[in-house]
Design an enzyme around this catalytic site. Structure first.
Site, short mmCIF file in Angstrom:
data_model
loop_
_atom_site.label_atom_id
_atom_site.label_comp_id
_atom_site.label_asym_id
_atom_site.label_seq_id
_atom_site.Cartn_x
_atom_site.Cartn_y
_atom_site.Cartn_z
N SER A 167 0.84 -1.19 0.00
CA SER A 167 0.00 0.00 0.00
C SER A 167 0.89 1.25 0.00
O SER A 167 1.69 1.43 -0.92
CB SER A 167 -0.96 -0.03 1.20
OG SER A 167 -2.00 0.90 1.04
N GLU A 229 -8.93 -5.21 -6.48
CA GLU A 229 -8.58 -3.79 -6.32
C GLU A 229 -8.93 -2.98 -7.57
O GLU A 229 -8.90 -1.74 -7.54
CB GLU A 229 -7.10 -3.65 -5.98
CG GLU A 229 -6.75 -4.28 -4.63
CD GLU A 229 -5.31 -4.05 -4.22
OE1 GLU A 229 -4.96 -2.88 -3.95
OE2 GLU A 229 -4.54 -5.03 -4.17
N HIS A 267 -7.31 -5.80 -1.43
CA HIS A 267 -6.16 -5.02 -0.98
C HIS A 267 -5.50 -5.61 0.26
O HIS A 267 -4.29 -5.47 0.44
CB HIS A 267 -6.62 -3.58 -0.69
CG HIS A 267 -5.51 -2.62 -0.42
ND1 HIS A 267 -4.61 -2.22 -1.39
CD2 HIS A 267 -5.14 -1.95 0.71
CE1 HIS A 267 -3.75 -1.36 -0.88
NE2 HIS A 267 -4.04 -1.18 0.40
#
Length: 288
Positions: A167, A229, A267
């Site tokens: 991330s 995602e 994610h």
């Protein structure tokens, strides 16, 4: 998270059904603050039981260690037992976390972002985001203070150093690649937040490409992201694929880059897959 000293100790007899803390074997931790000032980091280190190769162990520096250090350690501890079967040799794992019991610390916004963005200033609930834009200071801490300490205390192979981030941590990994590619041999960016300050990242990419001919590098890059995602408005699946294609098209002999989209993963659920697969990149039985 509790860590066991590398030196085994005899535990006092416990009453039946008495409870104790679960420990991570052969791992230890300490607090470390940059000499230039700023908040402290909780450094977590795992050292394999297996004897180090003559050249030293590979080493993986893991961001957001409060969340993923344990998973990374168990993956390398299990797979490193049988390199001939798994393609993974034992490795040192260095987790960079924060002195908190929480999974994530708000300090990661400053540590992992190269520059504050004017586009993303609030959380989804409307509360302001923490301070941003300290990635270069964080990288300086890793390079000038943390790495020398690890190298002085553990037998590592300095030519086989990897960095793993997810991330915003994945954004930091790619920022490091583009601005200081000699820092690591392996760059593993999971679900990188490439929507964050896109103009700056484009400038860094252009500068990176421009200096490749005059400043050769040796870097292996892997970007992994969850298929689900794609539905997020940030569009990072497409951004990650685009970056992969642009850098691959350079055909630079010292640079390899791969992109993997994990079917059915989101994610967060993609993390164990990223961790397991990254070991075959950073801890392969190759000889350098």
């Amino acid at each position: 998270m509790t860590f066991q000293s590398k030196k085994p100790q005899l535990d006092a007899p416990k009453q039946e059904n008495a409870r104790s803390v679960v420990k991570i074997p052969r791992a230890e931790q300490w607090s470390m603050s940059p000499s230039t000032g700023g908040h402290a980091y909780q450094i977590m280190v795992y050292e394999p039981a297996e004897e180090a190769p003559a050249s030293g162990y590979p080493v993986i520096y893991v961001l957001d260690a409060n969340a993923v250090f344990g998973t990374m350690v168990e993956a390398v501890r299990l797979q490193g037992r049988r390199p001939e079967k798994t393609g993974v040799i034992p490795a040192i794992i260095v987790g960079i976390g924060y002195p908190t019991e929480a999974t994530f610390s708000p300090h990661r916004y400053a540590d992992y972002t190269p520059e504050a963005t004017t586009e993303y200033t609030n959380q989804p609930d409307g509360t302001p985001l923490p301070p941003q834009g300290g990635a270069d200071r964080f990288l300086q801490f890793i390079e000038d203070e943390l790495k020398p300490r690890i190298e002085s205390q553990y037998r590592i192979n300095r030519s086989r150093q990897a960095i793993f981030g997810h991330s915003l941590g994945g954004l930091f990994v790619l920022h490091t690649l583009l601005t200081k590619p000699e820092a690591f041999r392996y760059y593993i960016a999971g679900s990188p937040s490439l929507h964050w300050n896109q103009k700056l990242m484009q400038t860094e990419e252009e500068a990176f490409i421009a200096r490749l001919d005059s400043d050769p590098i040796q870097a292996e890059v892997w970007i992994g992201i969850g298929e689900q995602e794609k539905i997020h408005p940030a569009g990072n699946n497409g951004r990650a694929l685009g970056l992969t294609e642009r850098l691959s098209s350079l055909h630079h002999p010292g640079l390899t880059i791969q992109f993997t989209e994990f079917e059915g993963e989101n994610h967060v659920s993609v993390l164990p897959f990223l961790i397991s697969r990254s070991l075959r990149l950073a801890c392969s039985p190759e000889t350098i």
